[in-house]
Design a protein around this motif. Structure first.
Motif, PDB file in Angstrom:
ATOM      1  N   LYS A 433       0.836  -1.211   0.000  1.00 33.60           N
ATOM      2  CA  LYS A 433       0.000   0.000   0.000  1.00 33.60           C
ATOM      3  C   LYS A 433       0.868   1.258   0.000  1.00 33.60           C
ATOM      4  O   LYS A 433       0.564   2.237  -0.698  1.00 33.60           O
ATOM      5  CB  LYS A 433      -0.924  -0.002   1.219  1.00 33.60           C
ATOM      6  N   LEU A 434       1.958   1.240   0.781  1.00 33.98           N
ATOM      7  CA  LEU A 434       2.862   2.392   0.799  1.00 33.98           C
ATOM      8  C   LEU A 434       3.422   2.657  -0.589  1.00 33.98           C
ATOM      9  O   LEU A 434       3.534   3.809  -1.019  1.00 33.98           O
ATOM     10  CB  LEU A 434       4.016   2.132   1.769  1.00 33.98           C
ATOM     11  N   TYR A 435       3.779   1.574  -1.291  1.00 34.91           N
ATOM     12  CA  TYR A 435       4.370   1.749  -2.624  1.00 34.91           C
ATOM     13  C   TYR A 435       3.338   2.301  -3.601  1.00 34.91           C
ATOM     14  O   TYR A 435       3.621   3.240  -4.363  1.00 34.91           O
ATOM     15  CB  TYR A 435       4.919   0.413  -3.125  1.00 34.91           C
ATOM     16  N   VAL A 436       2.142   1.738  -3.579  1.00 38.08           N
ATOM     17  CA  VAL A 436       1.092   2.195  -4.498  1.00 38.08           C
ATOM     18  C   VAL A 436       0.722   3.654  -4.221  1.00 38.08           C
ATOM     19  O   VAL A 436       0.456   4.431  -5.139  1.00 38.08           O
ATOM     20  CB  VAL A 436      -0.146   1.286  -4.379  1.00 38.08           C
ATOM     21  N   ASP A 437       0.744   4.054  -2.940  1.00 32.02           N
ATOM     22  CA  ASP A 437       0.370   5.425  -2.553  1.00 32.02           C
ATOM     23  C   ASP A 437       1.591   6.325  -2.351  1.00 32.02           C
ATOM     24  O   ASP A 437       1.505   7.350  -1.660  1.00 32.02           O
ATOM     25  CB  ASP A 437      -0.438   5.390  -1.243  1.00 32.02           C
ATOM     26  N   THR A 440       1.420  10.205  -2.777  1.00 29.23           N
ATOM     27  CA  THR A 440       0.605  10.862  -1.751  1.00 29.23           C
ATOM     28  C   THR A 440       1.342  10.923  -0.420  1.00 29.23           C
ATOM     29  O   THR A 440       1.363  11.959   0.261  1.00 29.23           O
ATOM     30  CB  THR A 440      -0.726  10.109  -1.577  1.00 29.23           C
ATOM     31  N   VAL A 441       1.958   9.798  -0.036  1.00 27.65           N
ATOM     32  CA  VAL A 441       2.669   9.727   1.246  1.00 27.65           C
ATOM     33  C   VAL A 441       3.859  10.681   1.249  1.00 27.65           C
ATOM     34  O   VAL A 441       4.110  11.391   2.234  1.00 27.65           O
ATOM     35  CB  VAL A 441       3.131   8.282   1.526  1.00 27.65           C
ATOM     36  N   ASP A 444       2.809  14.310   1.774  1.00 27.25           N
ATOM     37  CA  ASP A 444       2.095  14.644   3.008  1.00 27.25           C
ATOM     38  C   ASP A 444       3.047  14.534   4.196  1.00 27.25           C
ATOM     39  O   ASP A 444       3.312  13.446   4.702  1.00 27.25           O
ATOM     40  CB  ASP A 444       0.919  13.684   3.187  1.00 27.25           C
ATOM     41  N   HIS A 447       1.860  12.565   7.238  1.00 28.34           N
ATOM     42  CA  HIS A 447       1.585  11.124   7.152  1.00 28.34           C
ATOM     43  C   HIS A 447       2.559  10.375   8.066  1.00 28.34           C
ATOM     44  O   HIS A 447       3.758  10.678   8.093  1.00 28.34           O
ATOM     45  CB  HIS A 447       1.750  10.633   5.709  1.00 28.34           C
ATOM     46  N   HIS A 450       5.643   9.160   6.318  1.00 33.80           N
ATOM     47  CA  HIS A 450       6.242  10.120   5.382  1.00 33.80           C
ATOM     48  C   HIS A 450       7.754   9.955   5.268  1.00 33.80           C
ATOM     49  O   HIS A 450       8.320  10.038   4.166  1.00 33.80           O
ATOM     50  CB  HIS A 450       5.902  11.547   5.828  1.00 33.80           C
TER      51      HIS A 450
END
Length: 648
Positions: A433-437, A440-441, A444, A447, A450
């Motif tokens: 999920k971290l890689y896909v997002d 965004t991360v 931010d 986050h 981050h």
């Protein structure tokens, strides 16, 4: 099950060395597994074969009878072979020869006939066959579980043979994470109708990555048609992989051979590729073939450059890139496991740097994920996933994701070789999920993760390697060291006047000149007084000045043809970010410290490196001195107490 099979090694002890156990255990395990799988249709195949005595090409008919893509027409099986002690070798060979050609090719990679002869000579063959005949439920194991058994055995043999780190076995949770990162961004596409997906692993080992990739695709889209392709240079691993493909009816092709020198899938392109090639394996054996292909430039597979001979990691990567489905079609994604070396090894202008430059300038690198150490069975070193794509999302164009997942692990209850850590399923999902997002991360600052995700421009990894020169400053003197240097200088060895010249110079011991002109005048006079002519050969003159001149920051600046000569001992190098003005950086970073320095622009080179650790470095302040002192005093008291108990 693996432990039961491994117990066969007890029979071999003494007649076989530990690293040779696999030569017997692996082929017999495979043979017994095949024997168990074909048992339900054994009689049907024998009956069908008996009905077709005159037909030459009856392979397809027998496969139909076997309900498998392989069969055995022999009258033997493990039970009958084990029941006839006097003819065990003859019956076993008859059984092996009764298999379909595809299985005989697999067994041939183990050189099984040689082992049958050796076991017979050692009077062990009957015992080994009997032990395997006693094993039950081999047919009930799924291919996935049987893969675990084979890989466990191969890992043990690799440890006994001191095989190269990571050469044979990739932990399953590492494979799951790798497949997730490879396919997760394409989940919507994979779920579409009519998907035909080709997957390649050019260092496939026993095929674990390929089957895991297929399972993941099928979990997203059960109707997808998946074809698995691989290549493997280790005969035993290839045989295990090929047998798994047969028994599970996978579609595709596994080729035996070296991916560098003999491309087993020439002309093919693939949608997804993944690999865990051996770390730091040299390619000296195929050097000639690789260099010949490299001369073809980008018409071949290695047009970006060649890495050093002792690490073929970048050859695997270039091989995979050459097989990416063109972006005009569906495009492709690939993932590969590397150690830290490909990130930074090789200075500007080296093969590795040129390869990194080509990959980044062509915007192929999508991301790099740092993994925990101690994840692999044969090595505890840190590893990284490189993820490449020729169809990056528009938001990621000319950008690279760096994700630090080194803290995503849990301790294993029991270590397996060097593997002391594992990545749990929740952690796999978290990293994915971290890689896909990632975008965004990274954007931010609030986050919670981050600090673990950074996004860079591809050009941020490029730099100009500039050569900083400083003037050669020298004084000139005659000392005992000078005379010794003159006596031992190779260019002066054949000069007839060398001994006389050294003796003449001995009269000047202790003399120092601060300019070369003064030294030259004095030395010429000294030589003339001794009846010697000053040498005119450039090599002799250079050797003499080389012995007499001494670098000195207060000495005279040396020049040649009006140009200041650089001092090789003071030469330094600076890396200037690609988009920064070289002269401005030089004035800011160098001139304040060495005002007489200059840049030799003819030596400037472009380089690329990915200093992953530097970007995620977090300063940890040292402990307070008072705390350290208190700990030392406590330790001293403990030592004194122990000494008192010993001497008391």
């Amino acid at each position: 099950m693996a432990n039961d099979i491994w117990s066969v090694a007890d029979l071999l002890r003494g007649d076989y060395k530990r690293h040779e156990y696999g030569q017997v255990v692996l082929p017999f395990t495979l043979l017994r597994r095949l024997d168990a799988v074909i048992a339900p249709t054994r009689e049907a195949v024998r009956s069908r074969d008996a009905q077709l005595p005159e037909i030459q090409n009856k392979q397809r008919l027998l496969e139909v009878a076997a309900k498998l893509p392989f069969y055995n027409v022999s009258a033997q099986d493990f039970a009958s072979i084990a029941a006839d002690a006097g003819n065990v070798a003859k019956n076993l060979r008859d059984y092996v020869n009764g298999f379909s050609p595809n299985v005989r090719e697999i067994l041939g990679r183990f050189d099984l006939d040689t082992e049958i002869t050796r076991l017979g000579s050692a009077k062990l063959l009957y015992k080994v066959v009997g032990r395997f005949a006693e094993m039950r439920d081999l047919d009930k194991l799924s291919n996935h579980d049987m893969g675990y058994v084979f890989e466990h055995l191969i890992r043990k043999f690799a440890e006994d043979s001191n095989e190269t780190a990571g050469e044979h076995f990739t932990p399953r949770e590492v494979i799951r994470l790798m497949v997730n990162l490879l396919i997760a961004p394409d989940a919507d596409t994979v779920a579409g109708e009519g998907q035909v997906i080709n997957i390649l692993d050019p260092a496939c080992g026993t095929g674990g990555m390929l089957t895991a990739a297929e399972d993941h695709v099928k979990s997203i889209n059960p109707k997808a048609e998946v074809y698995l392709f691989g290549q493997e240079v280790n005969a035993e691993s290839w045989a295990v992989c090929q047998s798994d493909m047969l028994m599970s009816s996978h579609r595709g092709r596994i080729v035996y051979g070296n991916s560098f020198s003999d491309d087993g899938h020439e002309g093919r392109k693939f949608d997804y590729m993944l690999a865990n090639p051996p770390f730091g394996v040299e390619w000296k054996k195929v050097k000639e073939q690789v260099e010949e292909e490299a001369e073809l430039g980008h018409a071949g597979r290695f047009g970006a450059g060649l890495p050093r001979i002792n690490d073929g990691s970048f050859l695997f990567l270039q091989h995979m890139i050459s097989k990416m489905e063109p972006v005009e079609g569906k495009g492709a994604r690939l993932a590969i496991v590397f150690n830290g070396s490909p990130l930074f090894t090789g200075a500007a202008g080296s093969g590795e740097s040129r390869i990194r430059q080509w990959i980044l300038e062509n915007d192929l690198l999508e991301g790099i994920v740092a993994l925990p150490d101690q994840l692999f069975y044969n090595t505890g070193i840190s590893t990284y996933f490189w993820i490449l794509s020729n169809r990056k999302d528009a938001a990621l164009r000319d950008k690279v994701i760096l994700l630090d997942a080194r803290d995503q692990w849990e301790k294993m209850r029991k270590s397996l070789g060097d593997k002391r850590k594992q990545i749990s399923d929740p952690q796999i999902e978290h990293i994915t999920k971290l890689y896909v997002d990632a975008l965004t991360v990274a954007a931010d600052a609030e986050h919670p993760e981050h600090a673990k995700v950074k996004v860079f421009r591809t050009r941020d990894f490029g730099y100009h390697r500039i050569t900083v020169e400083r003037p050669l400053k020298q004084r000139f003197e005659i000392s005992d060291d000078t005379l010794a240097a003159l006596e031992n200088a190779r260019p002066l060895a054949k000069w007839d006047d060398r001994e006389a010249f050294v003796e003449a110079m001995r009269t000047c011991v202790g003399t120092v000149w601060w300019t070369k002109a003064e030294a030259a005048d004095a030395l010429r006079v000294t030589a003339s007084t001794a009846g010697l002519l000053w040498p005119t050969t450039a090599a002799l003159v250079k050797a003499i000045w080389g012995a007499i001149a001494v670098s000195d920051p207060d000495g005279e600046v040396q020049k040649a043809k009006g140009a200041v000569l650089p001092d090789p001992d003071l030469r330094d190098y600076e890396n200037v970010p690609l988009d920064e003005d070289i002269e401005e950086c030089f004035r800011r970073e160098v001139i304040p410290h060495v005002p007489d320095a200059w840049i030799d622009h003819e030596k400037t080179k472009v380089g690329y490196e990915i200093p992953f650790t530097r970007h995620f470095y977090v300063y940890t302040p040292p402990r307070p001195l008072a705390e350290i002192d208190a700990e030392l005093r406590e330790l001293e008291e403990q030592i004194q107490k122990l000494l008192g108990e010993v001497t008391g």
